[in-house]
Design an enzyme around this catalytic site. Structure first.
Site, PDB file in Angstrom:
ATOM      1  N   LYS A  97       0.813  -1.223   0.000  1.00 11.15           N
ATOM      2  CA  LYS A  97       0.000   0.000   0.000  1.00 11.15           C
ATOM      3  C   LYS A  97       0.846   1.271   0.000  1.00 11.15           C
ATOM      4  O   LYS A  97       0.417   2.303  -0.514  1.00 11.15           O
ATOM      5  CB  LYS A  97      -0.944  -0.022   1.203  1.00 11.15           C
ATOM      6  CG  LYS A  97      -1.964  -1.138   1.097  1.00 11.15           C
ATOM      7  CD  LYS A  97      -2.975  -1.102   2.202  1.00 11.15           C
ATOM      8  CE  LYS A  97      -3.963  -2.249   2.031  1.00 11.15           C
ATOM      9  NZ  LYS A  97      -5.006  -2.236   3.059  1.00 11.15           N
ATOM     10  N   ARG A 145      -8.141  -7.326  -8.329  1.00 11.42           N
ATOM     11  CA  ARG A 145      -8.921  -8.553  -8.523  1.00 11.42           C
ATOM     12  C   ARG A 145     -10.388  -8.170  -8.630  1.00 11.42           C
ATOM     13  O   ARG A 145     -10.754  -7.014  -8.433  1.00 11.42           O
ATOM     14  CB  ARG A 145      -8.733  -9.495  -7.328  1.00 11.42           C
ATOM     15  CG  ARG A 145      -9.109  -8.843  -6.003  1.00 11.42           C
ATOM     16  CD  ARG A 145      -8.846  -9.750  -4.813  1.00 11.42           C
ATOM     17  NE  ARG A 145      -8.996  -9.031  -3.562  1.00 11.42           N
ATOM     18  CZ  ARG A 145     -10.134  -8.852  -2.915  1.00 11.42           C
ATOM     19  NH1 ARG A 145     -11.261  -9.322  -3.430  1.00 11.42           N
ATOM     20  NH2 ARG A 145     -10.176  -8.194  -1.765  1.00 11.42           N
ATOM     21  N   GLU A 193      -1.534   6.403   8.719  1.00  7.32           N
ATOM     22  CA  GLU A 193      -2.344   7.388   8.008  1.00  7.32           C
ATOM     23  C   GLU A 193      -3.136   8.195   9.033  1.00  7.32           C
ATOM     24  O   GLU A 193      -3.485   7.685  10.106  1.00  7.32           O
ATOM     25  CB  GLU A 193      -3.359   6.691   7.086  1.00  7.32           C
ATOM     26  CG  GLU A 193      -2.804   6.225   5.771  1.00  7.32           C
ATOM     27  CD  GLU A 193      -3.863   5.632   4.864  1.00  7.32           C
ATOM     28  OE1 GLU A 193      -3.506   5.291   3.742  1.00  7.32           O
ATOM     29  OE2 GLU A 193      -5.033   5.509   5.280  1.00  7.32           O
ATOM     30  N   HIS A 216     -13.944  -2.689  10.321  1.00  4.39           N
ATOM     31  CA  HIS A 216     -13.244  -2.467   9.043  1.00  4.39           C
ATOM     32  C   HIS A 216     -13.619  -3.491   7.973  1.00  4.39           C
ATOM     33  O   HIS A 216     -12.950  -3.583   6.952  1.00  4.39           O
ATOM     34  CB  HIS A 216     -11.716  -2.440   9.234  1.00  4.39           C
ATOM     35  CG  HIS A 216     -11.279  -1.589  10.378  1.00  4.39           C
ATOM     36  ND1 HIS A 216     -11.568  -0.248  10.464  1.00  4.39           N
ATOM     37  CD2 HIS A 216     -10.572  -1.900  11.497  1.00  4.39           C
ATOM     38  CE1 HIS A 216     -11.066   0.240  11.587  1.00  4.39           C
ATOM     39  NE2 HIS A 216     -10.468  -0.734  12.236  1.00  4.39           N
TER      40      HIS A 216
END
Length: 281
Positions: free
Chosen positions: A50, A225, A133, A168
């Site tokens: 990421k 995907r 983040e 999440h």
């Protein structure tokens, strides 16, 4: 691969489980002369990390959530808190599906949350690297479905809203996203296509963004995907995404399949509700 060879299989679709994001799989298929119906190993390697994906977005001028440029130790994490402010989100560098994610609301909680994020990431992905983040409270979580052929052409099939989540994990998906400002939507769709074009993406993929309460959008990640929630996009566009993946793998161009951006429209709304499992104790 062995079973495919025995039966003369010419192409393998990996579904949407872990095999669909395992970079060894397309490589092994290639070596065996079998077409892997999905993203390339190169795209998976780039997007599976990421931090690397954020760096690509930054380079293209696509906004990303403020945070670290790479994996951090606890000392660096504490320093970043003073720079970007609380709360922050600890995230697994090689992660997904909500694993290895922790929200830190106070500096005192950092050591415990950091350890737990590392341990969970190690168990889930064999990698305990964590990045940071800024945590955005109450955002809209918007994802864009893209399709790309082998010749550099990319189109979007509009967006989905997956803001309703539990730990999440996505619970409710609807397409297209509602209560989204037209200008914000246009910017998100444009950025998704631009990013996938820049990395020469192919097959189906999903580009994910957060939108804060002021209407600012931030790139999060690309899932290389087909996702469980692709069906709501199929319902509103009438496009069979898995069938299209197979056709693209056979060498068709998007325009040969009638998939030109100006011809792709949405009709009505579709909602998917997931039944999720967790330990009731």
């Amino acid at each position: 691969i062995d079973k495919a060879r025995q039966r003369g299989v010419v192409g393998i679709h990996p579904g949407w489980g872990f095999a669909s994001e395992d970079t060894r799989f397309p490589q092994r298929c290639k070596e065996a002369g079998i077409t892997f119906i999905g993203a390339t190993a190169e795209a998976m390697n780039l997007l599976g990390n990421k931090v690397q994906a954020r760096a690509v977005a930054r380079k293209l001028g696509i906004p990303v959530v403020p945070g670290s440029d790479g994996a951090v130790d606890i000392a660096t994490a504490r320093q970043l808190i003073s720079e970007i402010g609380l709360p922050i989100m600890l995230k697994a560098e090689g992660g997904g599906g909500g694993r290895g994610m922790r929200i830190v609301n106070s500096a005192e909680d950092m050591p415990k949350e950091y350890r737990e994020a590392c341990n969970e990431s190690k168990k889930a992905f064999g990698d305990d690297q964590i990045f940071i983040e800024k945590y955005i409270r109450g955002p809209k979580h918007i994802e864009v479905q893209v399709l790309a052929d082998n010749y550099g052409n990319v189109v979007h099939l509009f967006d989905r809203d997956c803001s309703v989540q539990r730990r999440h994990q996505k619970v409710i998906e609807n397409a297209p996203a509602f209560n989204l400002d037209t200008k914000v939507r246009d910017s998100i769709l444009k950025d998704a296509v631009r990013l996938c074009s820049a990395i020469k993406y192919r097959s189906a993929g999903t580009v994910e963004f957060l939108v804060d309460k002021e209407g600012n959008h931030y790139f999060m990640e690309v899932n290389p995907r087909v996702q469980v929630e692709h069906t709501v996009t199929e319902e509103i566009t009438g496009i069979d995404i898995v069938k299209t993946q197979i056709q693209l793998a056979e060498g068709w161009m998007l325009n040969e399949l009638g998939l030109e951006q100006s011809k792709i429209h949405t009709h009505g709304y579709a909602i998917q509700a997931r039944i999720t499992t967790e330990n009731p104790a």
